[in-house]
Design a protein around this motif. Sequence first.
Motif, PDB file in Angstrom:
ATOM      1  N   ILE A  94      15.769  -3.461  -3.989  1.00 34.01           N
ATOM      2  CA  ILE A  94      14.433  -3.342  -4.464  1.00 34.01           C
ATOM      3  C   ILE A  94      13.121  -3.285  -3.980  1.00 34.01           C
ATOM      4  N   ILE A  95      13.219  -4.347  -2.760  1.00 37.30           N
ATOM      5  CA  ILE A  95      12.061  -4.646  -1.926  1.00 37.30           C
ATOM      6  C   ILE A  95      11.810  -3.240  -1.160  1.00 37.30           C
ATOM      7  N   ARG A  96      12.861  -2.242  -0.568  1.00 38.24           N
ATOM      8  CA  ARG A  96      13.064  -1.050   0.332  1.00 38.24           C
ATOM      9  C   ARG A  96      12.206   0.029  -0.635  1.00 38.24           C
ATOM     10  N   ALA A  97      12.855   0.213  -1.891  1.00 38.97           N
ATOM     11  CA  ALA A  97      12.119   1.344  -3.019  1.00 38.97           C
ATOM     12  C   ALA A  97      10.507   0.624  -3.034  1.00 38.97           C
ATOM     13  N   MET A  98      10.838  -0.163  -3.615  1.00 43.78           N
ATOM     14  CA  MET A  98       8.572  -0.917  -3.512  1.00 43.78           C
ATOM     15  C   MET A  98       8.246   0.017  -1.772  1.00 43.78           C
ATOM     16  N   LYS A  99       8.464  -0.356  -1.637  1.00 42.48           N
ATOM     17  CA  LYS A  99       7.652  -0.169   0.106  1.00 42.48           C
ATOM     18  C   LYS A  99       7.519   1.059   0.425  1.00 42.48           C
ATOM     19  N   GLU A 100       8.626   2.116  -0.236  1.00 40.78           N
ATOM     20  CA  GLU A 100       8.654   3.167  -0.460  1.00 40.78           C
ATOM     21  C   GLU A 100       7.682   4.022  -1.629  1.00 40.78           C
ATOM     22  N   ILE A 101       7.817   3.333  -1.915  1.00 41.66           N
ATOM     23  CA  ILE A 101       6.576   3.750  -3.123  1.00 41.66           C
ATOM     24  C   ILE A 101       5.013   3.408  -2.472  1.00 41.66           C
ATOM     25  N   GLN A 102       5.137   2.222  -2.091  1.00 43.44           N
ATOM     26  CA  GLN A 102       3.460   2.101  -1.653  1.00 43.44           C
ATOM     27  C   GLN A 102       3.302   3.391  -0.374  1.00 43.44           C
ATOM     28  N   GLN A 103       3.935   3.448   0.541  1.00 38.95           N
ATOM     29  CA  GLN A 103       4.013   4.367   0.846  1.00 38.95           C
ATOM     30  C   GLN A 103       3.624   5.172   0.871  1.00 38.95           C
ATOM     31  N   GLU A 104       4.239   5.567  -0.140  1.00 36.16           N
ATOM     32  CA  GLU A 104       3.793   7.173  -0.719  1.00 36.16           C
ATOM     33  C   GLU A 104       2.350   7.423  -1.178  1.00 36.16           C
ATOM     34  N   VAL A 105       2.298   6.330  -2.229  1.00 30.97           N
ATOM     35  CA  VAL A 105       1.109   5.858  -2.743  1.00 30.97           C
ATOM     36  C   VAL A 105      -0.032   6.158  -2.208  1.00 30.97           C
ATOM     37  N   TRP A 106       0.222   5.324  -1.180  1.00 30.27           N
ATOM     38  CA  TRP A 106      -0.643   5.454   0.499  1.00 30.27           C
ATOM     39  C   TRP A 106      -1.228   6.421   1.242  1.00 30.27           C
ATOM     40  N   LYS A 107       0.382   7.338   0.971  1.00 21.40           N
ATOM     41  CA  LYS A 107      -0.154   9.077   1.623  1.00 21.40           C
ATOM     42  C   LYS A 107      -1.381   9.304   0.895  1.00 21.40           C
ATOM     43  N   PHE A 108      -0.836   9.701  -0.313  1.00 23.20           N
ATOM     44  CA  PHE A 108      -1.765  10.179  -1.196  1.00 23.20           C
ATOM     45  C   PHE A 108      -3.138   9.582  -1.024  1.00 23.20           C
ATOM     46  N   ASP A 109      -3.397   8.215  -1.264  1.00 24.72           N
ATOM     47  CA  ASP A 109      -4.679   8.289  -1.228  1.00 24.72           C
ATOM     48  C   ASP A 109      -5.780   8.843   0.282  1.00 24.72           C
ATOM     49  N   LYS A 110      -4.124   8.467   1.361  1.00 19.45           N
ATOM     50  CA  LYS A 110      -5.547   8.943   2.281  1.00 19.45           C
ATOM     51  C   LYS A 110      -5.957  10.557   2.650  1.00 19.45           C
ATOM     52  N   GLN A 111      -4.875  11.418   1.492  1.00 20.60           N
ATOM     53  CA  GLN A 111      -5.789  12.192   1.490  1.00 20.60           C
ATOM     54  C   GLN A 111      -6.418  12.753   0.741  1.00 20.60           C
ATOM     55  N   MET A 112      -6.931  12.018  -0.381  1.00 20.18           N
ATOM     56  CA  MET A 112      -7.734  11.895  -1.465  1.00 20.18           C
ATOM     57  C   MET A 112      -8.168  11.798  -0.905  1.00 20.18           C
ATOM     58  N   GLU A 113      -9.064  10.763   0.342  1.00 18.37           N
ATOM     59  CA  GLU A 113     -10.643  10.255   0.879  1.00 18.37           C
ATOM     60  C   GLU A 113     -10.528  11.112   1.927  1.00 18.37           C
ATOM     61  N   GLU A 114     -10.076  11.955   2.452  1.00 17.60           N
ATOM     62  CA  GLU A 114      -9.715  12.725   3.984  1.00 17.60           C
ATOM     63  C   GLU A 114     -10.414  13.624   2.799  1.00 17.60           C
ATOM     64  N   LYS A 115      -9.972  14.523   1.924  1.00 17.96           N
ATOM     65  CA  LYS A 115     -10.232  15.454   0.971  1.00 17.96           C
ATOM     66  C   LYS A 115     -11.029  16.113   0.561  1.00 17.96           C
ATOM     67  N   LEU A 116     -11.727  14.410  -0.439  1.00 20.96           N
ATOM     68  CA  LEU A 116     -13.109  14.357  -1.482  1.00 20.96           C
ATOM     69  C   LEU A 116     -14.825  14.210  -0.691  1.00 20.96           C
ATOM     70  N   GLU A 117     -14.846  13.974  -0.848  1.00 23.44           N
ATOM     71  CA  GLU A 117     -16.752  13.541  -0.537  1.00 23.44           C
ATOM     72  C   GLU A 117     -16.500  11.745  -0.658  1.00 23.44           C
ATOM     73  N   PRO A 118     -17.261  11.545  -0.114  1.00 26.76           N
ATOM     74  CA  PRO A 118     -17.343  10.177  -0.659  1.00 26.76           C
ATOM     75  C   PRO A 118     -17.173   9.276  -1.442  1.00 26.76           C
TER      76      PRO A 118
END
Length: 225
Positions: free
Chosen positions: A69-93
């Motif tokens: 479960i921990i491995r799956a949750m960490k993978e989920i966290q990584q994917e969410v972090w990637k989306f968050d990073k992309q949104m931060e880069e592409k959106l106005e602050p």
Amino acid sequence: MNLSDLLYPNNPKRRQDVIALHQELLDCMQLNFKATNELIGTLNTHLGTRITHIKIKENGTVRENCDIIIRAMKEIQQEVWKFDKQMEEKLEPVLYHKLYDIKQPELEKIAIANRILSLILGEATATASIVAVKLICSNIVTVTVSKLVALLAHIGVSVLGGIGISILGLGFDTILHAILGAVERHNLLVSIQSYEQHLAEFKDASETYQCAITEVSALVKGKGQ
């Protein structure tokens, strides 16, 4: 009645307590596997991730299943972090901060998410935008999942970690041997204390996690109708 029961007449009840507590832990873990797979399915379907579904290891230990479960949750966290990073880069602050502002209307957040997800994914549905707002721009993953990961890790390294997850189907003697070892009374007390201590926090965190996933799934299904 064996010698141990004569010397320690409360042992039979303690054995039953250990078995009942183990079943509670198992039930809770099974629900977390189900909720995690539901979350994975939502992310894969609507946000294009490719996270592998997980399956409980019936012949494994509590620790091994916690790790799954921990491995799956960490993978989920990584994917969410990637989306968050992309949104931060592409959106106005200003727009990016609106996504995380609890005072902002949810419909406005969904509109912002739809705009940016169209750039990230190439095309974004209204459902994908709802998923993004509920999962990426909330505390479901950043707080709820993180807390559960920490508790699972703690359980895994505790006295319970080495116990077989499906030991209840192996027979009474096997259960006692695996859980208790040689010094029955002491190990009974230690096992009960460990189960009670970890279950209290684990059940509470699991319920919060499962409710959050159910809420997102209900919104997704409702949108699809």
